[in-house]
Design a protein around this motif. Structure first.
Motif, PDB file in Angstrom:
ATOM      1  N   PHE A  85     -15.460 -43.993  -2.562  1.00 43.06           N
ATOM      2  CA  PHE A  85     -14.143 -44.539  -2.189  1.00 43.06           C
ATOM      3  C   PHE A  85     -13.482 -43.643  -1.187  1.00 43.06           C
ATOM      4  N   PRO A  86     -12.269 -44.224  -0.360  1.00 42.05           N
ATOM      5  CA  PRO A  86     -11.792 -43.415   0.601  1.00 42.05           C
ATOM      6  C   PRO A  86     -11.061 -42.119   0.068  1.00 42.05           C
ATOM      7  N   THR A  87     -11.577 -41.194   0.693  1.00 38.27           N
ATOM      8  CA  THR A  87     -11.093 -39.742   0.284  1.00 38.27           C
ATOM      9  C   THR A  87      -9.560 -39.309   0.536  1.00 38.27           C
ATOM     10  N   ALA A  88      -8.711 -40.290   0.344  1.00 42.29           N
ATOM     11  CA  ALA A  88      -7.435 -40.261   0.772  1.00 42.29           C
ATOM     12  C   ALA A  88      -6.545 -39.588  -0.155  1.00 42.29           C
ATOM     13  N   ALA A  89      -5.638 -39.068   0.270  1.00 43.94           N
ATOM     14  CA  ALA A  89      -4.548 -38.060  -0.779  1.00 43.94           C
ATOM     15  C   ALA A  89      -4.372 -38.577  -1.913  1.00 43.94           C
ATOM     16  N   GLY A  90      -4.477 -37.815  -2.845  1.00 43.75           N
ATOM     17  CA  GLY A  90      -4.157 -38.180  -4.271  1.00 43.75           C
ATOM     18  C   GLY A  90      -5.118 -39.361  -4.855  1.00 43.75           C
ATOM     19  N   LEU A  91      -6.374 -39.486  -4.593  1.00 45.55           N
ATOM     20  CA  LEU A  91      -7.154 -40.417  -4.982  1.00 45.55           C
ATOM     21  C   LEU A  91      -8.060 -39.739  -5.848  1.00 45.55           C
ATOM     22  N   ALA A  92      -7.586 -38.373  -6.437  1.00 48.41           N
ATOM     23  CA  ALA A  92      -8.266 -37.537  -7.293  1.00 48.41           C
ATOM     24  C   ALA A  92      -9.700 -37.602  -7.142  1.00 48.41           C
ATOM     25  N   SER A  93     -10.176 -37.076  -6.011  1.00 46.67           N
ATOM     26  CA  SER A  93     -11.734 -36.898  -5.656  1.00 46.67           C
ATOM     27  C   SER A  93     -12.044 -35.581  -6.319  1.00 46.67           C
ATOM     28  N   SER A  94     -11.157 -34.562  -6.634  1.00 44.66           N
ATOM     29  CA  SER A  94     -11.497 -33.446  -7.387  1.00 44.66           C
ATOM     30  C   SER A  94     -12.079 -33.763  -8.949  1.00 44.66           C
ATOM     31  N   ALA A  95     -11.493 -34.598  -9.521  1.00 46.60           N
ATOM     32  CA  ALA A  95     -11.753 -35.393 -10.777  1.00 46.60           C
ATOM     33  C   ALA A  95     -13.096 -35.623 -10.929  1.00 46.60           C
ATOM     34  N   SER A  96     -13.611 -36.768 -10.164  1.00 54.13           N
ATOM     35  CA  SER A  96     -14.945 -37.070 -10.086  1.00 54.13           C
ATOM     36  C   SER A  96     -15.744 -36.093  -9.603  1.00 54.13           C
ATOM     37  N   GLY A  97     -15.281 -35.363  -8.622  1.00 50.80           N
ATOM     38  CA  GLY A  97     -16.353 -34.447  -7.901  1.00 50.80           C
ATOM     39  C   GLY A  97     -16.829 -33.411  -8.931  1.00 50.80           C
ATOM     40  N   PHE A  98     -15.703 -32.501  -9.272  1.00 49.08           N
ATOM     41  CA  PHE A  98     -16.223 -31.488 -10.329  1.00 49.08           C
ATOM     42  C   PHE A  98     -16.897 -31.883 -11.785  1.00 49.08           C
ATOM     43  N   ALA A  99     -16.678 -33.151 -12.022  1.00 49.91           N
ATOM     44  CA  ALA A  99     -17.234 -33.799 -13.200  1.00 49.91           C
ATOM     45  C   ALA A  99     -19.002 -34.101 -12.788  1.00 49.91           C
ATOM     46  N   ALA A 100     -18.921 -34.720 -11.697  1.00 50.17           N
ATOM     47  CA  ALA A 100     -20.439 -34.989 -11.436  1.00 50.17           C
ATOM     48  C   ALA A 100     -21.292 -33.617 -11.163  1.00 50.17           C
ATOM     49  N   LEU A 101     -20.245 -32.646 -10.497  1.00 55.20           N
ATOM     50  CA  LEU A 101     -21.083 -31.372 -10.253  1.00 55.20           C
ATOM     51  C   LEU A 101     -21.707 -30.951 -11.468  1.00 55.20           C
ATOM     52  N   ALA A 102     -20.600 -30.692 -12.536  1.00 56.74           N
ATOM     53  CA  ALA A 102     -21.014 -30.105 -13.807  1.00 56.74           C
ATOM     54  C   ALA A 102     -21.992 -30.950 -14.633  1.00 56.74           C
ATOM     55  N   MET A 103     -22.078 -32.214 -14.375  1.00 60.39           N
ATOM     56  CA  MET A 103     -23.317 -32.826 -14.939  1.00 60.39           C
ATOM     57  C   MET A 103     -24.504 -32.517 -14.151  1.00 60.39           C
ATOM     58  N   ALA A 104     -24.626 -32.483 -13.000  1.00 56.52           N
ATOM     59  CA  ALA A 104     -25.715 -32.328 -12.237  1.00 56.52           C
ATOM     60  C   ALA A 104     -26.346 -30.850 -12.250  1.00 56.52           C
ATOM     61  N   ALA A 105     -25.373 -29.871 -12.253  1.00 54.02           N
ATOM     62  CA  ALA A 105     -25.692 -28.527 -12.156  1.00 54.02           C
ATOM     63  C   ALA A 105     -26.279 -28.060 -13.571  1.00 54.02           C
ATOM     64  N   THR A 106     -25.779 -28.574 -14.678  1.00 52.41           N
ATOM     65  CA  THR A 106     -26.265 -28.323 -16.014  1.00 52.41           C
ATOM     66  C   THR A 106     -27.639 -28.582 -16.163  1.00 52.41           C
ATOM     67  N   ARG A 107     -27.817 -30.171 -15.620  1.00 59.13           N
ATOM     68  CA  ARG A 107     -29.172 -30.402 -15.882  1.00 59.13           C
ATOM     69  C   ARG A 107     -30.232 -29.881 -14.932  1.00 59.13           C
ATOM     70  N   ALA A 108     -29.787 -29.371 -13.607  1.00 62.36           N
ATOM     71  CA  ALA A 108     -30.630 -29.047 -12.711  1.00 62.36           C
ATOM     72  C   ALA A 108     -31.068 -27.507 -13.214  1.00 62.36           C
ATOM     73  N   ALA A 109     -30.221 -26.775 -14.096  1.00 60.07           N
ATOM     74  CA  ALA A 109     -30.364 -25.542 -14.489  1.00 60.07           C
ATOM     75  C   ALA A 109     -31.172 -25.629 -15.666  1.00 60.07           C
ATOM     76  N   GLY A 110     -31.411 -26.650 -16.331  1.00 60.22           N
ATOM     77  CA  GLY A 110     -32.192 -26.873 -17.674  1.00 60.22           C
ATOM     78  C   GLY A 110     -31.512 -26.504 -18.887  1.00 60.22           C
ATOM     79  N   LEU A 111     -30.103 -26.553 -18.711  1.00 58.10           N
ATOM     80  CA  LEU A 111     -29.191 -26.244 -19.965  1.00 58.10           C
ATOM     81  C   LEU A 111     -29.178 -27.435 -20.709  1.00 58.10           C
ATOM     82  N   GLU A 112     -29.210 -27.215 -22.041  1.00 60.60           N
ATOM     83  CA  GLU A 112     -28.851 -28.144 -23.115  1.00 60.60           C
ATOM     84  C   GLU A 112     -27.367 -28.170 -23.423  1.00 60.60           C
ATOM     85  N   THR A 113     -26.874 -29.188 -22.711  1.00 59.80           N
ATOM     86  CA  THR A 113     -25.298 -29.465 -23.078  1.00 59.80           C
ATOM     87  C   THR A 113     -24.803 -30.537 -23.767  1.00 59.80           C
ATOM     88  N   THR A 114     -23.801 -30.413 -24.484  1.00 62.52           N
ATOM     89  CA  THR A 114     -23.077 -31.689 -25.071  1.00 62.52           C
ATOM     90  C   THR A 114     -21.878 -32.087 -23.947  1.00 62.52           C
TER      91      THR A 114
END
Ligand code: 2P0
Length: 322
Positions: free
Chosen positions: A98-127
């Motif tokens: 989506f357009p990374t325009a001001a106030g379209l909450a890219s940090s919300a989806s961005g850090f959620a996706a990063l937390a998902m990908a980073a935990t799996r890439a590290a092999g962490l078992e997480t809820t």
């Protein structure tokens, strides 16, 4: 450990707003919030741990990032590395659809996706709750993007929780984009400034829990007539605290007010639609499915509105093949 993973997370817009921190070091929020995860605004992020890398690398839409964005990404990765007990650096590639325009909450989806990908890439078992807590430490609104539908984050909450699914209470959100480009003041800085200088910040923190309770009850009972006035009040009360900061934090553009006026006029003619806005000039309008097309057309005609995005409720964050 696979060393590599890729995840998708959807953005969210708060119906009961969060603004202010109870604990800056741990990034715990001062007020409870409740949001709707959005179907059509997504971030896709891949993480690859690579022992040949001297430092973490972070690219957004193909552009290599440094400074604060890289530091925030590294901090989340440090958290994952500490849990897993290794020190390998990672290459992170992130794209918003989506357009990374001001106030379209890219940090919300961005850090959620990063937390998902980073935990799996590290092999962490997480809820999902643990992933949400990891995302929250990076950006509080990101805790909510780990879950689909209607999602709550308590004041001082470690992680978010689902309140209702999108099917339980099907609504549409119209996003009237009123300007493009990076926003003036980043949310984290704006909050700190409001806490330090606004005489109305304490009143906001006092009022917010009751507004949250009103929004939550309306979502749980799928009561649109109760939800609408409460969500508008939450957004405007939050902005009142920002306006009283010194110097003032003004996220309104002329077109912001035009959209609000249009929504009020729509209600004046018997329509049912309610607005909210975040730390940027765009206006998000919650509307029932049957009225969305008509209002979308009206908003698109307003001076200063460059685009209207339309979306329903989105799903939980998920992994895809890297
Ligand atoms: C919200 N916003 O509840 C509120 C409404 C903006 C206005 O959460 O400092 O990027 O990273 O925790 O989560 C935006 O703030 O701030 C936000 P940090 P975040 O959606």
């Amino acid at each position: 450990m696979t060393g590599v993973a890729k995840a998708v997370a959807h953005s969210n817009i708060a119906l009961a707003k969060y603004w202010g921190k109870a604990d800056r070091a741990r990034n715990l929020t001062a007020v409870p919030s409740l949001s709707l995860t959005l179907a059509t605004l997504r971030t896709v992020t891949s993480v690859r741990f690579d022992s040949s890398l001297p430092d973490d690398e972070f690219s957004l839409a193909g552009a290599l990032m440094g400074g604060r964005p890289l530091l925030r990404v590294s901090k989340l990765l440090d958290n994952v590395r500490a849990q897993r007990g290794f020190d390998t650096r990672a290459r992170v590639e992130s794209v918003n659809d989506f357009p990374t325009a001001a106030g379209l909450a890219s940090s919300a989806s961005g850090f959620a996706a990063l937390a998902m990908a980073a935990t799996r890439a590290a092999g962490l078992e997480t809820t999902p709750e643990q992933v949400s807590a990891l995302a929250r430490a990076a950006s509080a609104s990101a805790a909510r993007s780990v879950f689909g539908g209607y999602v709550a984050l308590a004041a001082r909450g470690e992680h978010a929780e689902r309140v209702a699914s999108g099917e339980d209470f099907p609504l549409q959100m119209l996003i009237a984009v009123t300007a493009v480009g990076p926003k003036g003041t980043a949310s984290t800085d704006g909050m700190t400034h409001t806490q330090r200088t606004s005489p109305y910040y304490a009143a906001w923190v006092e009022a917010a829990p009751a507004l949250y309770a009103e929004v939550r009850r309306a979502v749980e009972t799928a009561d649109f007539d109760a939800l609408g006035p409460a969500l508008e009040h939450s957004a405007l009360a939050m902005h009142a605290s920002m306006l009283a900061a010194r110097p003032a934090l003004i996220y309104f553009a002329p077109a912001t007010l035009r959209v609000m006026e249009c929504v009020r006029a729509f209600r004046g003619r018997g329509g049912r639609a309610y607005f909210t806005m975040d730390a940027g000039p765009h206006v998000k309008v919650l509307v029932e499915l049957g009225a969305a097309a008509e209002l979308e057309l009206e908003l698109g005609k307003l001076e200063g509105v460059t685009e209207v995005l339309r979306t329903g409720a989105g799903p939980d964050a998920y992994w895809v093949d890297p």
